[in-house]
Design a protein around this motif. Structure first.
Motif, PDB file in Angstrom:
ATOM      1  N   ALA A   1      43.893  50.034  34.982  1.00 53.90           N
ATOM      2  CA  ALA A   1      44.080  48.258  35.677  1.00 53.90           C
ATOM      3  C   ALA A   1      44.037  48.038  34.617  1.00 53.90           C
ATOM      4  CB  ALA A   1      44.146  48.729  36.965  1.00 53.90           C
ATOM      5  N   ALA A   2      42.425  46.982  34.458  1.00 57.01           N
ATOM      6  CA  ALA A   2      42.066  45.901  34.088  1.00 57.01           C
ATOM      7  C   ALA A   2      42.935  45.624  32.706  1.00 57.01           C
ATOM      8  CB  ALA A   2      40.830  46.110  33.744  1.00 57.01           C
TER       9      ALA A   2
ATOM     10  N   ASP B   1      46.385  44.631  32.703  1.00 62.93           N
ATOM     11  CA  ASP B   1      46.506  42.910  33.103  1.00 62.93           C
ATOM     12  C   ASP B   1      46.411  42.711  32.111  1.00 62.93           C
ATOM     13  OD1 ASP B   1      46.819  43.972  35.854  1.00 62.93           O
ATOM     14  OD2 ASP B   1      44.617  43.705  36.356  1.00 62.93           O
ATOM     15  N   GLU B   2      44.946  43.196  30.560  1.00 63.31           N
ATOM     16  CA  GLU B   2      45.082  42.062  29.435  1.00 63.31           C
ATOM     17  C   GLU B   2      46.334  42.570  28.836  1.00 63.31           C
ATOM     18  OE1 GLU B   2      43.702  39.590  27.294  1.00 63.31           O
ATOM     19  OE2 GLU B   2      42.837  40.706  29.162  1.00 63.31           O
TER      20      GLU B   2
END
Length: 109
Positions: free
Chosen positions: A22-23, A26-27
């Motif tokens: 997920a992180a 997002d990036e």
């Protein structure tokens, strides 16, 4: 580039998109949005609202209505060519194509 290498490139991009935490996702979406704004917004509406500055250029939020945006992976890395002379040819690096597709996927909601 032949068909088999192009299909392999597109398949690799899709597998990368599916396996992103997920992180990192997002990036990647942020990078894709920035790429859309710097490279595409002269002609296309790249956000959730607004009209395209160039009438023939479809808004990015409607691309998924025409075809799965994942299908753009090959075209983005090999060079997008269109039938009208106003669109320049774009050729993105695989990570840029992944980022742009990730961003386009967020516009489908």
């Amino acid at each position: 580039m032949g068909t088999a290498p192009a299909i392999a490139t597109a398949s690799a991009l899709l597998m990368c998109l599916a396996a992103v935490p997920a992180a990192a996702w997002d990036e990647r979406v942020k990078r894709g949005r920035a790429l859309a704004r710097t490279e595409c917004a002269r002609c296309h509406a790249v956000g959730r609202t607004g009209v395209s500055p160039l009438r023939q250029a479809p808004p990015f939020r409607t691309l998924h209505e025409r075809y799965p945006v994942e299908d753009l992976a090959e075209a983005l890395t090999e060079g997008i060519r269109t039938g009208h002379p106003t669109m320049p040819e774009f050729r993105f690096e695989p990570d840029q194509a992944e980022a742009l597709i990730a961003y386009l996927k967020t516009l489908e909601r």
